[in-house]
Design a protein around this motif. Sequence first.
Motif, PDB file in Angstrom:
ATOM      1  N   GLY A 134       0.798  -1.217   0.000  1.00  0.00           N
ATOM      2  CA  GLY A 134       0.000   0.000   0.000  1.00  0.00           C
ATOM      3  C   GLY A 134       0.828   1.262   0.000  1.00  0.00           C
ATOM      4  N   GLY A 135       0.265   2.332   0.619  1.00  0.00           N
ATOM      5  CA  GLY A 135       0.942   3.614   0.683  1.00  0.00           C
ATOM      6  C   GLY A 135       0.274   4.648  -0.208  1.00  0.00           C
ATOM      7  N   ALA A 136       0.938   5.776  -0.352  1.00  0.00           N
ATOM      8  CA  ALA A 136       0.444   6.861  -1.204  1.00  0.00           C
ATOM      9  C   ALA A 136       1.471   7.127  -2.292  1.00  0.00           C
ATOM     10  N   GLU A 137       1.025   7.144  -3.535  1.00  0.00           N
ATOM     11  CA  GLU A 137       1.907   7.331  -4.677  1.00  0.00           C
ATOM     12  C   GLU A 137       1.578   8.641  -5.384  1.00  0.00           C
ATOM     13  N   GLY A 138       2.545   9.133  -6.157  1.00  0.00           N
ATOM     14  CA  GLY A 138       2.308  10.289  -7.011  1.00  0.00           C
ATOM     15  C   GLY A 138       1.799  11.501  -6.259  1.00  0.00           C
ATOM     16  N   SER A 139       0.565  11.895  -6.555  1.00  0.00           N
ATOM     17  CA  SER A 139      -0.007  13.098  -5.951  1.00  0.00           C
ATOM     18  C   SER A 139      -0.617  12.811  -4.584  1.00  0.00           C
ATOM     19  N   GLY A 140      -0.276  11.680  -3.991  1.00  0.00           N
ATOM     20  CA  GLY A 140      -0.794  11.343  -2.667  1.00  0.00           C
ATOM     21  C   GLY A 140      -1.986  10.429  -2.715  1.00  0.00           C
ATOM     22  N   GLU A 141      -2.176   9.746  -3.826  1.00  0.00           N
ATOM     23  CA  GLU A 141      -3.324   8.840  -3.978  1.00  0.00           C
ATOM     24  C   GLU A 141      -3.041   7.508  -3.289  1.00  0.00           C
ATOM     25  N   GLU A 142      -3.955   7.094  -2.413  1.00  0.00           N
ATOM     26  CA  GLU A 142      -3.799   5.826  -1.712  1.00  0.00           C
ATOM     27  C   GLU A 142      -3.920   4.676  -2.719  1.00  0.00           C
ATOM     28  N   VAL A 143      -3.115   3.629  -2.511  1.00  0.00           N
ATOM     29  CA  VAL A 143      -3.109   2.504  -3.445  1.00  0.00           C
ATOM     30  C   VAL A 143      -3.276   1.183  -2.703  1.00  0.00           C
ATOM     31  N   PHE A 167      -5.832   4.640   6.176  1.00  0.00           N
ATOM     32  CA  PHE A 167      -6.738   5.567   5.487  1.00  0.00           C
ATOM     33  C   PHE A 167      -6.958   5.048   4.079  1.00  0.00           C
ATOM     34  N   ASP A 168      -8.232   4.882   3.682  1.00  0.00           N
ATOM     35  CA  ASP A 168      -8.532   4.307   2.368  1.00  0.00           C
ATOM     36  C   ASP A 168      -8.854   5.348   1.304  1.00  0.00           C
ATOM     37  N   GLY A 169      -8.573   6.613   1.601  1.00  0.00           N
ATOM     38  CA  GLY A 169      -8.855   7.676   0.653  1.00  0.00           C
ATOM     39  C   GLY A 169     -10.098   8.465   0.997  1.00  0.00           C
ATOM     40  N   THR A 204      -8.399  -3.409  -0.555  1.00  0.00           N
ATOM     41  CA  THR A 204      -8.659  -2.040  -0.139  1.00  0.00           C
ATOM     42  C   THR A 204      -7.431  -1.161  -0.327  1.00  0.00           C
ATOM     43  N   GLU A 205      -7.632   0.060  -0.868  1.00  0.00           N
ATOM     44  CA  GLU A 205      -6.543   1.027  -0.893  1.00  0.00           C
ATOM     45  C   GLU A 205      -6.286   1.478   0.545  1.00  0.00           C
ATOM     46  N   ARG A 206      -5.020   1.646   0.887  1.00  0.00           N
ATOM     47  CA  ARG A 206      -4.728   2.118   2.238  1.00  0.00           C
ATOM     48  C   ARG A 206      -3.328   2.700   2.351  1.00  0.00           C
ATOM     49  N   CYS A 207      -3.214   3.700   3.228  1.00  0.00           N
ATOM     50  CA  CYS A 207      -1.910   4.244   3.588  1.00  0.00           C
ATOM     51  C   CYS A 207      -1.912   4.496   5.091  1.00  0.00           C
ATOM     52  N   ALA A 208      -0.732   4.681   5.666  1.00  0.00           N
ATOM     53  CA  ALA A 208      -0.595   4.858   7.121  1.00  0.00           C
ATOM     54  C   ALA A 208      -1.307   3.737   7.872  1.00  0.00           C
TER      55      ALA A 208
END
Length: 470
Positions: free
Chosen positions: A183-192, A233-235, A213-217
């Motif tokens: 997971g994490g956030a790529e590019g412009s901060g989009e959760e993946v 956080f899933d966006g 599920t998309e998720r970061c943190a």
Amino acid sequence: YEGSCEIEESQLTEMLDAAARLMVEPLKAACAAMMAAQLSPDNALEVWRIAEAFSLPALEKAAVASALGGFEELPPQLASGAQVLALVQEEMLVAKDEEAVFRWIVRWSEAAERPEAELMAVLKHVRFATMAEGFVRDTVRAWPALLGAKGKGVLYASLTPVAGGVQPSPRLGFGPRRIYLVGGAEGSGEEVSTVRAYDPALDSWCEVASMATERCAHGAAALGGKLYVMSGFDGEVVSAEAEVYDPKADSWQPLPSMPTARVALAVAAVAGKIYAIGGRDGDGDLCDAVEAFDPVSGAWARVASLPVARSSHTATLFAGKIYVLGGDQVVVDPEWAEGSRVTRCVDMYDFATDSWQQMAAMPKAKFAHTAAMLGGKIYVTGGYDADGVSTDCCGAYDPVTNTWTTLATLSEPRCNHASAVFNGKLYVFGGWSMHREQLNVVEVYSPASNSWASVADLPLAIDEAVAVAI
């Protein structure tokens, strides 16, 4: 005269022999290079013998490495006693477990009649003490080769330290095979939901099955050869969802949701359970909740809360206890205004007593850092300091002496990155730079030289991902 020749694979050994006899070194080197390029567990033993016979140390080293990496696939009937002895002495021998090593040695012993002295010399290096008690009782002790006086002596020598309270260590080669960046956030901060696997042996990346599920943190930990991921956080919202990944099947399965949705939490596995520690809840408030997931029952249960609520901290396992380091912590000093501040605190959780104990604080307060266990010490890298500045510092905490040591710094400051340990080295992935830019840089720390080196970059810059070695 042309300086080149074409041969078939079946002629390689014959050509190598001719090149050696005629002292045509370029041709000898070319044959060795071709053999090295075709190495596999099927032919590693034969190439090893050839390399020894023709004094080709580089080829011999490559053949031994191939044999160690595919030990269970080696044809037992082709192995000499000297080769087997050399392999079983190696810490980096790769196999499923010590039981698999023993089974292979049984096949090797029974493929041809072996002198007792040769077999006992090999068995002295089998780590019987790391095997399951039932396997030793029902399989090892029942093997005819170990029923004699010398066989019993080998077993006794291996198992006696355990009776004295000494905990044996599995081979390092039985450890993780890859590091999964989840997971994490790529590019412009989009959760993946993307999951990438890094192979340190090949220094290469590949993509595996994505999470549902998309998720970061979020939080993640390995247990029983599987990867457990939860919360984050899933966006749109702070999630309570959890799922588990099986590397063998390359597939994800849903798990019961956590009782407390949270983000910027820390996760660790101990005694067959996954512990989710602290974080921020859906309202953005710091959380002191600690919840344990039991994969056997499929249930979550609340355990002793953190002494003080915190987020953006780390959790690392050592000797059956969880160490929680740093983070953004609820203010406990009445002279401070209500809110939070970055902390130096280190707290240790003992699942056996379901209690917390405060340990030696970090040299500096920090949050959004990483921590990982390596060689009996907890290595802490990067993070924001109390002023919100990204740092390049690296330090090691020794839980036995309860002391800290400063180490070589990262190549550049970073925070919200990920780290994991593989084969005695510490790998650090992505994160934010001091210039508030996402990083795709990966570097690896060697305790032996106290130095960092660069390895293959991430396919994309990423932050707030989690790295787990399995």
